[in-house]
Write an enzyme that holds these catalytic residues in place. Structure first.
Site, PDB file in Angstrom:
ATOM      1  CB  CYS A 119      -0.805   0.114   1.153  1.00 54.67           C
ATOM      2  SG  CYS A 119      -0.020  -0.118   2.889  1.00 54.67           S
ATOM      3  CB  CYS A 138       4.249  -0.660   2.295  1.00 57.02           C
ATOM      4  SG  CYS A 138       2.863  -1.241   3.134  1.00 57.02           S
TER       5      CYS A 138
END
Lengths: 366, 79
Positions: free
Chosen positions: B11, B14
């Site tokens: 995502c 991250c």
């Protein structure tokens, strides 16, 4: 003055335990932060109290807008509700941001591991409100909980409560519909999470978790304990405001704009026929429509507010809202990695059942 | 040689975390291998409950939030 403040900083207080490690905020004393916070809250209140008269004044002074017309009503609604809701949001997100620094998923797991059901379900639902959690880590969290000995039903109570009962939903409900509706939402949301989790636990569906998860063992230990000072916590609160309010403000404004249009232009009682108390089928229909919809509370509540004004029943509307935020399709798709279809089906079924009951109950008693 | 693991399904947070870690490694000239762990099973096995998470030599340095550039720089300084 600065020098005196420095003496009462966290370094001297063993309980807060900040040695020289906190690299960013070591120069600010907690007392200074508290004073600033207090001043902030007072200013917040002063501004908040002026919003309604200001919106009225602005609306009256728009040239070519006859007072009491549909357009004037819609504009006044928009001018009042937007700053009101955004201000409430900032205050509460800040407060909750600070509270969340006391909780982490790791701590929550330690509290819940090995807990008996019933007590565990209640605790898990309550912790679901205050533990920072994002649905993209639903899977590692699920694995981490279950493999460390948190019962399956207790894990579900957490997973249901975490998205459903959140501060944004509560703020918006409070700001637009009053504290009674917000309290009803909080209590019924928690009850659904507790009871649905308990039922899933009773059904003994542990063998419907995919094999590789069941074969895994982790412990409830691990992870560093962060020692935070009060300035760190305030800082976290502010970060939460920047992140969350920065993300949802647009939805809030768009939602209120739609609400304002409905408020000004849709005739009184228009929704009564389709979403009123007498239409029994409207509750299941609301849940069915709500599940595939994926929205956050911020966008959906202003619309709900306007629907209620036009005669939609509270139970139907609450059921709709709960199913939109508690049962989301993307989350199911992610959970499919660790749950067999049957367990996902039971999960959806039990939660949807609970939401239906809440919907009917409110339509019946209010 | 140190080993850095970044856990996250991919995502936005991250990706941001990975950027920050790579920047810190480049700045500090520490000799490091950076691994990205995207598989949920592997993430859970490492003891990580929420993502993004950063591990240095398999010790969890931060979970559930994006670390700041300063934080990562500091971890590397005391390696």
């Amino acid at each position: 003055m600065k020098a005196i403040n420095k003496n009462v900083c966290a370094c001297q207080n063993p309980e807060i335990g900040g040695e020289a490690e906190s690299p960013t905020h070591k120069n600010n004393s907690p007392i200074g932060y508290f004073l600033k916070g207090l001043a902030g809250i007072i200013i917040w209140f002063v501004i908040y109290r002026q919003l309604a008269p200001l919106a009225g004044y602005l609306t009256r002074n728009i040239p070519g807008l006859p007072p009491g017309s549909h357009a004037a009503e819609a504009i006044q609604f928009f001018l009042y509700d937007t700053p009101k809701v955004l201000m409430l949001l900032i205050l509460v997100v800040y407060g909750v941001g600070i509270i969340r620094t006391f909780f982490t998923p790791e701590k929550t797991r330690r509290i819940l591991a090995g807990r008996r059901e019933a007590v565990g379900n209640v605790l898990a639902a309550l912790l679901g409100i205050v533990t920072p959690f994002c649905s993209c880590s639903a899977v590692p969290l699920f694995i981490g909980f279950v493999t460390a000995g948190v019962p399956l039903g207790v894990t579900f109570s957490f997973l249901i409560a975490a998205p459903m009962v959140n501060e944004i939903a509560l703020v918006l409900l409070y700001g637009l519909l009053g504290w009674k509706v917000a309290a009803l939402y909080l209590v019924t949301g928690l009850l659904i999470a507790i009871i649905a989790g308990w039922i899933i636990g009773r059904l003994g569906m542990e063998n419907h978790i995919v094999d590789w998860v069941r074969a895994m063992r982790t412990t409830a230990e691990g992870g560093p304990e962060e020692t935070l000072t009060w300035p760190d916590r305030f800082h976290h609160g502010w970060e939460a405001v920047k992140e969350i309010v920065g993300k949802v403000w647009l939805y809030v404004i768009a939602g209120i704009a739609v609400g304002a249009a409905i408020h000004g232009y849709v005739p009184e009682g228009f929704m009564a026929a389709i979403m009123g108390k007498d239409a029994w089928w409207s509750v299941p229909a609301a849940v069915l429509i709500g599940v595939p919809m994926y929205s956050n509370a911020a966008g959906i509540i202003p619309v709900i507010h306007a629907l209620l004004e036009k005669g939609a029943a509270l139970g139907t509307v609450l059921a709709f809202m709960m199913s939109v935020i508690a049962l989301s399709l993307p989350e199911m798709v992610i959970l499919r990695k660790v749950l067999m279809p049957r367990l996902i089906g039971v999960f959806i079924g039990v939660v949807a059942g609970g939401i239906l009951l809440v919907g009917y109950l409110f339509n019946l008693i209010i | 040689m140190i080993n850095i693991k970044i856990c996250g399904p991919g995502c936005a947070s991250c990706t941001k975390t990975e950027e920050i870690v790579r920047q810190a490694v480049a700045d500090s000239e520490v000799n490091a291998i950076i691994e990205k762990i995207t598989d949920f099973a592997d993430i859970a096995q490492l003891g990580v409950l929420s993502t993004p998470a950063v591990l240095i030599n398999d010790r969890i340095k931060c979970v559930g939030k994006i670390p700041t550039q300063d934080e990562v720089n500091n971890w590397l300084k005391y390696m």
